[in-house]
Design an enzyme around this catalytic site. Structure first.
Site, PDB file in Angstrom:
ATOM      1  CB  SER A 178      -0.897   0.020   1.234  1.00  0.00           C
ATOM      2  OG  SER A 178      -0.093   0.210   2.391  1.00  0.00           O
ATOM      3  N   GLY A 179       2.137   1.134   0.236  1.00  0.00           N
ATOM      4  CA  GLY A 179       2.977   2.328   0.399  1.00  0.00           C
ATOM      5  C   GLY A 179       3.111   2.730   1.850  1.00  0.00           C
TER       6      GLY A 179
ATOM      7  CG  ASP B  85      -0.865  -0.890   7.050  1.00  0.00           C
ATOM      8  OD1 ASP B  85      -0.353  -0.399   6.023  1.00  0.00           O
ATOM      9  OD2 ASP B  85      -0.320  -1.785   7.710  1.00  0.00           O
TER      10      ASP B  85
ATOM     11  N   GLY C 160       3.287  -5.310  10.552  1.00  0.00           N
ATOM     12  CA  GLY C 160       3.928  -4.872  11.794  1.00  0.00           C
ATOM     13  C   GLY C 160       4.806  -5.926  12.431  1.00  0.00           C
TER      14      GLY C 160
ATOM     15  CG  ASP D 130       6.778  -9.242   0.923  1.00  0.00           C
ATOM     16  OD1 ASP D 130       7.579  -8.310   0.746  1.00  0.00           O
ATOM     17  OD2 ASP D 130       5.997  -9.279   1.895  1.00  0.00           O
TER      18      ASP D 130
ATOM     19  CB  CYS E 134      19.533 -22.522  -9.771  1.00  0.00           C
ATOM     20  SG  CYS E 134      21.134 -21.916  -9.180  1.00  0.00           S
TER      21      CYS E 134
ATOM     22  CB  CYS F  90      24.064 -24.672  -8.726  1.00  0.00           C
ATOM     23  SG  CYS F  90      23.928 -23.590  -7.274  1.00  0.00           S
TER      24      CYS F  90
ATOM     25  CG  HIS G 273      22.023 -20.155  -5.426  1.00  0.00           C
ATOM     26  ND1 HIS G 273      21.838 -21.510  -5.594  1.00  0.00           N
ATOM     27  CD2 HIS G 273      22.143 -19.950  -4.079  1.00  0.00           C
ATOM     28  CE1 HIS G 273      21.854 -22.093  -4.405  1.00  0.00           C
ATOM     29  NE2 HIS G 273      22.045 -21.183  -3.477  1.00  0.00           N
TER      30      HIS G 273
END
Length: 383
Positions: free
Chosen positions: A100-101, A153, A223, A273, A313, A316, A342
Protein backbone atom coordinates in the site's frame (compact mmCIF):
# COMPACT_ATOMS: atom_id res chain seq x y z
CA UNK A 1 -22.17 -0.97 4.98
CA UNK A 2 -20.34 -3.10 2.38
CA UNK A 3 -22.32 -4.87 -0.32
CA UNK A 4 -21.64 -8.58 -0.77
CA UNK A 5 -18.93 -9.07 -3.34
CA UNK A 6 -17.64 -11.96 -5.37
CA UNK A 7 -14.04 -12.62 -4.37
CA UNK A 8 -11.56 -11.80 -7.13
CA UNK A 9 -8.88 -13.81 -5.34
CA UNK A 10 -10.00 -17.37 -4.73
CA UNK A 11 -8.41 -19.65 -2.15
CA UNK A 12 -8.94 -23.40 -2.03
CA UNK A 13 -7.77 -25.34 1.01
CA UNK A 14 -6.33 -28.63 -0.28
CA UNK A 15 -4.84 -30.28 2.81
CA UNK A 16 -4.13 -29.59 6.46
CA UNK A 17 -1.09 -30.94 8.26
CA UNK A 18 -2.22 -33.18 11.13
CA UNK A 19 0.55 -32.17 13.58
CA UNK A 20 0.55 -28.37 13.04
CA UNK A 21 -1.46 -25.53 11.50
CA UNK A 22 0.49 -25.83 8.22
CA UNK A 23 -1.77 -26.02 5.18
CA UNK A 24 -1.55 -26.66 1.47
CA UNK A 25 -3.74 -24.53 -0.73
CA UNK A 26 -4.30 -23.03 -4.18
CA UNK A 27 -4.70 -19.31 -4.89
CA UNK A 28 -6.31 -18.16 -8.14
CA UNK A 29 -5.93 -14.57 -9.35
CA UNK A 30 -6.99 -12.96 -12.65
CA UNK A 31 -3.50 -13.79 -14.03
CA UNK A 32 -2.49 -17.16 -12.60
CA UNK A 33 -3.14 -20.04 -10.25
CA UNK A 34 -0.47 -21.30 -7.87
CA UNK A 35 -0.02 -23.61 -4.90
CA UNK A 36 0.67 -22.28 -1.41
CA UNK A 37 2.67 -21.87 0.80
CA UNK A 38 4.44 -19.57 -1.69
CA UNK A 39 7.22 -17.00 -1.55
CA UNK A 40 6.98 -13.80 -3.60
CA UNK A 41 10.22 -12.23 -4.88
CA UNK A 42 10.15 -8.45 -4.45
CA UNK A 43 10.14 -6.32 -7.61
CA UNK A 44 10.20 -2.93 -5.88
CA UNK A 45 10.47 -0.76 -8.99
CA UNK A 46 8.75 -3.11 -11.46
CA UNK A 47 11.84 -5.32 -11.57
CA UNK A 48 13.20 -8.03 -9.30
CA UNK A 49 16.67 -6.50 -9.10
CA UNK A 50 19.04 -7.91 -11.80
CA UNK A 51 16.62 -10.65 -13.00
CA UNK A 52 14.75 -11.00 -16.29
CA UNK A 53 11.25 -12.42 -16.60
CA UNK A 54 12.67 -15.69 -17.98
CA UNK A 55 15.06 -16.08 -15.03
CA UNK A 56 12.21 -15.50 -12.57
CA UNK A 57 10.09 -18.10 -14.32
CA UNK A 58 12.98 -20.59 -14.36
CA UNK A 59 13.36 -20.08 -10.60
CA UNK A 60 9.71 -21.03 -10.13
CA UNK A 61 8.24 -17.60 -9.35
CA UNK A 62 4.46 -17.46 -9.81
CA UNK A 63 3.69 -14.16 -8.08
CA UNK A 64 5.90 -11.13 -7.45
CA UNK A 65 5.53 -7.96 -5.42
CA UNK A 66 5.53 -4.37 -6.71
CA UNK A 67 5.96 -1.31 -4.53
CA UNK A 68 3.25 1.35 -4.59
CA UNK A 69 5.33 4.12 -3.00
CA UNK A 70 8.27 3.76 -5.38
CA UNK A 71 6.18 3.27 -8.54
CA UNK A 72 3.98 6.25 -7.67
CA UNK A 73 7.14 8.40 -7.51
CA UNK A 74 8.91 6.80 -10.46
CA UNK A 75 7.68 6.49 -13.23
CA UNK A 76 4.23 7.40 -11.84
CA UNK A 77 1.11 5.20 -11.81
CA UNK A 78 -0.41 7.16 -14.71
CA UNK A 79 2.43 6.07 -17.00
CA UNK A 80 2.09 2.45 -15.87
CA UNK A 81 -1.66 2.71 -16.48
CA UNK A 82 -1.05 4.06 -20.01
CA UNK A 83 1.26 1.11 -20.68
CA UNK A 84 -1.67 -1.20 -19.92
CA UNK A 85 -0.83 -1.85 -16.27
CA UNK A 86 2.15 -3.31 -14.45
CA UNK A 87 1.90 -6.75 -16.11
CA UNK A 88 2.30 -5.27 -19.61
CA UNK A 89 4.74 -2.56 -18.51
CA UNK A 90 7.22 -5.07 -17.06
CA UNK A 91 6.29 -8.04 -19.30
CA UNK A 92 5.19 -10.29 -16.43
CA UNK A 93 2.18 -12.53 -17.03
CA UNK A 94 2.12 -14.17 -13.61
CA UNK A 95 0.37 -12.64 -10.61
CA UNK A 96 1.39 -9.35 -8.99
CA UNK A 97 0.75 -8.16 -5.45
CA UNK A 98 1.29 -4.50 -4.56
CA UNK A 99 1.82 -3.16 -1.06
CA UNK A 100 0.00 0.00 0.00
CA UNK A 101 2.98 2.33 0.40
CA UNK A 102 2.28 2.52 4.13
CA UNK A 103 5.47 0.79 5.22
CA UNK A 104 7.65 3.12 3.11
CA UNK A 105 5.89 6.21 4.42
CA UNK A 106 6.65 5.11 7.94
CA UNK A 107 10.17 3.76 7.33
CA UNK A 108 11.68 6.00 4.62
CA UNK A 109 9.83 9.29 4.59
CA UNK A 110 10.78 12.29 6.67
CA UNK A 111 8.62 14.52 8.88
CA UNK A 112 5.40 12.55 8.85
CA UNK A 113 2.16 14.20 9.89
CA UNK A 114 -0.52 11.55 10.54
CA UNK A 115 -4.11 12.78 10.49
CA UNK A 116 -7.43 11.00 10.03
CA UNK A 117 -7.51 12.02 6.37
CA UNK A 118 -4.09 10.50 5.61
CA UNK A 119 -0.36 11.12 5.98
CA UNK A 120 1.57 14.17 4.79
CA UNK A 121 5.30 13.58 4.51
CA UNK A 122 8.46 14.52 2.65
CA UNK A 123 9.91 12.32 -0.09
CA UNK A 124 12.86 10.29 1.22
CA UNK A 125 15.24 11.69 -1.45
CA UNK A 126 13.91 14.88 -3.02
CA UNK A 127 12.23 16.31 0.09
CA UNK A 128 9.10 17.07 -1.99
CA UNK A 129 5.87 17.24 0.03
CA UNK A 130 3.58 14.25 -0.59
CA UNK A 131 0.22 13.06 0.69
CA UNK A 132 -0.99 9.46 0.93
CA UNK A 133 -4.41 8.33 2.13
CA UNK A 134 -6.49 5.12 1.85
CA UNK A 135 -8.16 6.57 -1.26
CA UNK A 136 -4.88 7.70 -2.88
CA UNK A 137 -3.21 4.33 -2.19
CA UNK A 138 -6.11 2.58 -3.95
CA UNK A 139 -6.07 5.06 -6.85
CA UNK A 140 -2.35 4.32 -7.38
CA UNK A 141 -2.84 0.54 -7.10
CA UNK A 142 -5.85 0.65 -9.44
CA UNK A 143 -3.58 2.43 -11.93
CA UNK A 144 -0.87 -0.21 -11.48
CA UNK A 145 -3.44 -2.96 -12.05
CA UNK A 146 -2.04 -5.54 -9.63
CA UNK A 147 -4.00 -8.72 -8.90
CA UNK A 148 -3.80 -8.26 -5.12
CA UNK A 149 -3.76 -4.83 -3.47
CA UNK A 150 -3.14 -3.85 0.14
CA UNK A 151 -5.13 -1.50 2.35
CA UNK A 152 -3.30 1.64 3.45
CA UNK A 153 -2.43 1.11 7.09
CA UNK A 154 -0.50 2.89 9.78
CA UNK A 155 2.77 1.05 10.41
CA UNK A 156 3.50 1.80 14.06
CA UNK A 157 7.05 2.03 15.39
CA UNK A 158 8.54 -0.86 17.36
CA UNK A 159 8.35 -0.93 20.28
CA UNK A 160 5.20 1.14 20.93
CA UNK A 161 2.90 1.49 23.94
CA UNK A 162 -0.47 -0.24 24.22
CA UNK A 163 -2.20 3.17 24.23
CA UNK A 164 -0.46 4.30 21.02
CA UNK A 165 -1.20 0.99 19.28
CA UNK A 166 -4.85 0.93 20.40
CA UNK A 167 -5.43 4.27 18.65
CA UNK A 168 -3.35 3.15 15.66
CA UNK A 169 -5.42 -0.04 15.23
CA UNK A 170 -8.70 1.90 15.27
CA UNK A 171 -7.35 4.23 12.58
CA UNK A 172 -6.12 1.27 10.51
CA UNK A 173 -9.65 -0.23 10.72
CA UNK A 174 -11.28 3.03 9.61
CA UNK A 175 -8.76 3.33 6.79
CA UNK A 176 -9.42 -0.31 5.78
CA UNK A 177 -13.15 0.43 5.38
CA UNK A 178 -12.34 3.54 3.33
CA UNK A 179 -10.02 1.51 1.07
CA UNK A 180 -12.76 -1.02 0.32
CA UNK A 181 -15.08 1.80 -0.75
CA UNK A 182 -12.37 3.45 -2.85
CA UNK A 183 -11.50 0.39 -4.96
CA UNK A 184 -12.55 1.37 -8.50
CA UNK A 185 -11.77 -2.07 -9.96
CA UNK A 186 -13.63 -4.46 -7.68
CA UNK A 187 -14.24 -6.84 -10.58
CA UNK A 188 -10.57 -7.61 -11.37
CA UNK A 189 -8.42 -6.44 -8.44
CA UNK A 190 -8.58 -8.09 -5.03
CA UNK A 191 -7.90 -6.25 -1.77
CA UNK A 192 -6.40 -7.54 1.48
CA UNK A 193 -6.92 -6.08 4.94
CA UNK A 194 -3.87 -5.71 7.21
CA UNK A 195 -3.89 -6.89 10.83
CA UNK A 196 -1.88 -4.59 13.12
CA UNK A 197 -1.62 -4.34 16.91
CA UNK A 198 2.06 -4.76 17.73
CA UNK A 199 2.83 -7.55 20.18
CA UNK A 200 -0.41 -7.12 22.17
CA UNK A 201 -2.76 -10.08 21.90
CA UNK A 202 -5.95 -8.14 22.68
CA UNK A 203 -5.22 -5.56 19.95
CA UNK A 204 -4.25 -8.17 17.33
CA UNK A 205 -7.36 -10.24 18.02
CA UNK A 206 -9.61 -7.15 17.98
CA UNK A 207 -8.09 -5.89 14.72
CA UNK A 208 -8.41 -9.32 13.06
CA UNK A 209 -12.02 -9.78 14.26
CA UNK A 210 -13.07 -6.39 12.89
CA UNK A 211 -11.28 -6.90 9.53
CA UNK A 212 -12.90 -10.33 9.10
CA UNK A 213 -16.31 -8.59 9.21
CA UNK A 214 -15.29 -6.64 6.08
CA UNK A 215 -15.35 -8.27 2.60
CA UNK A 216 -11.61 -8.55 1.97
CA UNK A 217 -10.17 -11.16 -0.41
CA UNK A 218 -7.51 -12.13 2.13
CA UNK A 219 -5.66 -10.92 5.21
CA UNK A 220 -2.13 -9.71 5.80
CA UNK A 221 -0.28 -9.74 9.08
CA UNK A 222 1.63 -6.47 9.27
CA UNK A 223 3.93 -4.87 11.79
CA UNK A 224 6.23 -7.88 12.16
CA UNK A 225 9.82 -8.05 10.86
CA UNK A 226 10.39 -4.59 12.30
CA UNK A 227 13.08 -5.61 14.75
CA UNK A 228 11.16 -7.74 17.23
CA UNK A 229 12.65 -11.10 18.35
CA UNK A 230 11.55 -14.21 16.46
CA UNK A 231 9.70 -15.54 19.54
CA UNK A 232 7.45 -12.46 19.54
CA UNK A 233 6.76 -12.83 15.81
CA UNK A 234 5.71 -16.43 16.41
CA UNK A 235 3.54 -15.44 19.38
CA UNK A 236 1.79 -12.80 17.24
CA UNK A 237 0.98 -15.48 14.67
CA UNK A 238 -0.18 -17.90 17.38
CA UNK A 239 -2.99 -15.61 18.47
CA UNK A 240 -3.77 -13.88 15.16
CA UNK A 241 -4.07 -16.78 12.69
CA UNK A 242 -6.89 -18.64 14.52
CA UNK A 243 -9.10 -15.54 14.17
CA UNK A 244 -8.68 -15.43 10.38
CA UNK A 245 -11.07 -17.39 8.13
CA UNK A 246 -9.94 -20.72 6.69
CA UNK A 247 -11.28 -19.94 3.23
CA UNK A 248 -9.08 -16.91 2.53
CA UNK A 249 -5.31 -16.47 2.05
CA UNK A 250 -3.02 -15.31 4.87
CA UNK A 251 -0.01 -13.20 4.02
CA UNK A 252 2.91 -12.49 6.36
CA UNK A 253 4.55 -9.28 5.17
CA UNK A 254 8.31 -8.84 4.96
CA UNK A 255 9.38 -12.33 6.04
CA UNK A 256 11.90 -14.20 3.88
CA UNK A 257 14.47 -15.96 6.03
CA UNK A 258 14.13 -19.76 5.89
CA UNK A 259 13.65 -20.24 9.64
CA UNK A 260 10.97 -17.56 9.94
CA UNK A 261 9.15 -18.95 6.88
CA UNK A 262 9.12 -22.46 8.37
CA UNK A 263 7.90 -21.13 11.74
CA UNK A 264 5.11 -19.16 10.01
CA UNK A 265 4.03 -22.04 7.75
CA UNK A 266 3.75 -24.17 10.89
CA UNK A 267 1.29 -21.58 12.19
CA UNK A 268 -0.85 -21.47 9.03
CA UNK A 269 0.60 -18.68 6.83
CA UNK A 270 0.20 -19.04 3.03
CA UNK A 271 2.27 -16.33 1.33
CA UNK A 272 5.44 -14.36 2.10
CA UNK A 273 7.56 -11.63 0.58
CA UNK A 274 10.97 -10.22 1.45
CA UNK A 275 13.91 -8.40 -0.15
CA UNK A 276 16.32 -10.58 1.86
CA UNK A 277 17.34 -13.21 -0.76
CA UNK A 278 17.98 -10.63 -3.48
CA UNK A 279 19.52 -7.99 -1.19
CA UNK A 280 22.04 -10.30 0.48
CA UNK A 281 22.88 -11.75 -2.96
CA UNK A 282 24.00 -8.30 -4.14
CA UNK A 283 26.32 -8.17 -1.13
CA UNK A 284 27.81 -11.55 -1.96
CA UNK A 285 25.88 -13.85 0.41
CA UNK A 286 24.42 -17.11 -0.88
CA UNK A 287 21.70 -19.19 0.80
CA UNK A 288 22.61 -22.86 0.36
CA UNK A 289 21.31 -26.23 1.53
CA UNK A 290 23.96 -26.20 4.27
CA UNK A 291 23.49 -22.62 5.42
CA UNK A 292 24.61 -19.22 4.19
CA UNK A 293 27.95 -18.61 2.53
CA UNK A 294 29.83 -15.32 2.29
CA UNK A 295 31.34 -15.63 -1.17
CA UNK A 296 34.07 -13.06 -0.52
CA UNK A 297 35.69 -15.43 1.95
CA UNK A 298 39.16 -16.70 1.08
CA UNK A 299 38.09 -20.33 1.60
CA UNK A 300 36.39 -20.21 -1.84
CA UNK A 301 39.38 -18.78 -3.74
CA UNK A 302 40.37 -22.17 -5.18
CA UNK A 303 37.07 -24.00 -4.72
CA UNK A 304 36.03 -25.17 -8.19
CA UNK A 305 32.83 -26.89 -7.07
CA UNK A 306 29.27 -25.55 -7.67
CA UNK A 307 27.87 -22.93 -5.31
CA UNK A 308 25.46 -25.53 -3.91
CA UNK A 309 25.99 -29.12 -5.13
CA UNK A 310 22.36 -29.95 -4.21
CA UNK A 311 20.89 -27.15 -6.34
CA UNK A 312 19.95 -27.39 -10.01
CA UNK A 313 19.61 -23.67 -10.78
CA UNK A 314 21.40 -22.06 -13.72
CA UNK A 315 24.18 -20.71 -11.49
CA UNK A 316 24.93 -24.03 -9.81
CA UNK A 317 24.85 -25.95 -13.10
CA UNK A 318 27.29 -23.58 -14.81
CA UNK A 319 29.63 -21.76 -12.41
CA UNK A 320 32.02 -22.47 -9.55
CA UNK A 321 32.45 -20.92 -6.12
CA UNK A 322 35.91 -19.67 -7.11
CA UNK A 323 34.53 -17.85 -10.16
CA UNK A 324 31.64 -16.33 -8.21
CA UNK A 325 34.06 -15.22 -5.48
CA UNK A 326 36.23 -13.58 -8.14
CA UNK A 327 33.22 -11.73 -9.62
CA UNK A 328 32.10 -10.44 -6.21
CA UNK A 329 35.65 -9.36 -5.28
CA UNK A 330 35.99 -7.61 -8.66
CA UNK A 331 32.55 -5.96 -8.11
CA UNK A 332 31.27 -7.38 -11.38
CA UNK A 333 27.51 -7.21 -11.91
CA UNK A 334 27.39 -10.81 -13.13
CA UNK A 335 28.41 -11.99 -9.65
CA UNK A 336 25.41 -10.23 -8.13
CA UNK A 337 23.15 -11.67 -10.81
CA UNK A 338 24.36 -15.24 -10.39
CA UNK A 339 23.84 -15.25 -6.61
CA UNK A 340 20.44 -13.54 -7.02
CA UNK A 341 19.38 -16.28 -9.48
CA UNK A 342 20.53 -18.91 -7.00
CA UNK A 343 19.00 -17.37 -3.84
CA UNK A 344 15.64 -16.81 -5.57
CA UNK A 345 15.66 -20.41 -6.82
CA UNK A 346 16.74 -21.68 -3.39
CA UNK A 347 13.85 -20.01 -1.55
CA UNK A 348 11.24 -20.99 -4.14
CA UNK A 349 12.59 -24.55 -4.04
CA UNK A 350 12.29 -24.49 -0.23
CA UNK A 351 8.60 -23.59 -0.68
CA UNK A 352 8.20 -26.51 -3.12
CA UNK A 353 9.74 -28.86 -0.54
CA UNK A 354 7.48 -27.42 2.19
CA UNK A 355 4.40 -28.08 0.02
CA UNK A 356 5.58 -31.63 -0.68
CA UNK A 357 6.16 -32.24 3.04
CA UNK A 358 2.60 -31.05 3.85
CA UNK A 359 1.24 -33.33 1.09
CA UNK A 360 3.06 -36.24 2.73
CA UNK A 361 1.96 -35.14 6.22
CA UNK A 362 5.52 -34.79 7.48
CA UNK A 363 5.96 -31.03 7.72
CA UNK A 364 7.38 -30.93 11.26
CA UNK A 365 9.91 -33.64 10.37
CA UNK A 366 10.95 -31.64 7.31
CA UNK A 367 11.27 -28.47 9.40
CA UNK A 368 13.45 -30.26 11.95
CA UNK A 369 15.69 -31.70 9.20
CA UNK A 370 16.02 -28.30 7.51
CA UNK A 371 16.84 -26.49 10.77
CA UNK A 372 19.58 -29.02 11.46
CA UNK A 373 21.08 -29.01 7.96
CA UNK A 374 20.91 -25.25 7.46
CA UNK A 375 22.44 -24.63 10.87
CA UNK A 376 19.48 -22.73 12.33
CA UNK A 377 19.65 -24.40 15.72
CA UNK A 378 22.77 -22.41 16.57
CA UNK A 379 22.37 -19.35 14.36
CA UNK A 380 20.49 -16.33 15.64
CA UNK A 381 20.70 -14.57 12.27
CA UNK A 382 18.44 -17.07 10.48
CA UNK A 383 19.47 -16.58 6.86
Amino acid sequence: MHEEKIMVIKYKLVKKDTASRARLGVISTPHSTFETPMFMPVGTQATVKTLSKEELEAAGAKIILGNTYHLWNQPGHEIVKKAGGLHKFMNWDGSILTDSGGFQVFSLAKLRDIKEEGVTFKHHKSGAKLFLSPEKALEIQNGLGSDIMMSFDECPPYPATHEYLANSVERTLRWAARGLEANARKEDQGLFGIVQGGEFEDLRVHCAEELVKMPFDGYSIGGTSVGEPKEIQNKILDYTIPVLPENKPRYLMGVGSPGAILDAVERGVDIFDCVLPTRIARHGTAMTSHGRMLMKNKEFEQDFTPLDPECNCYTCKNYTRAYIRHLIKAEEILGQRLITIHNTHFLLNLMENIRQAIKEDRFLEFKKEFYEKYGLNNNDKDF
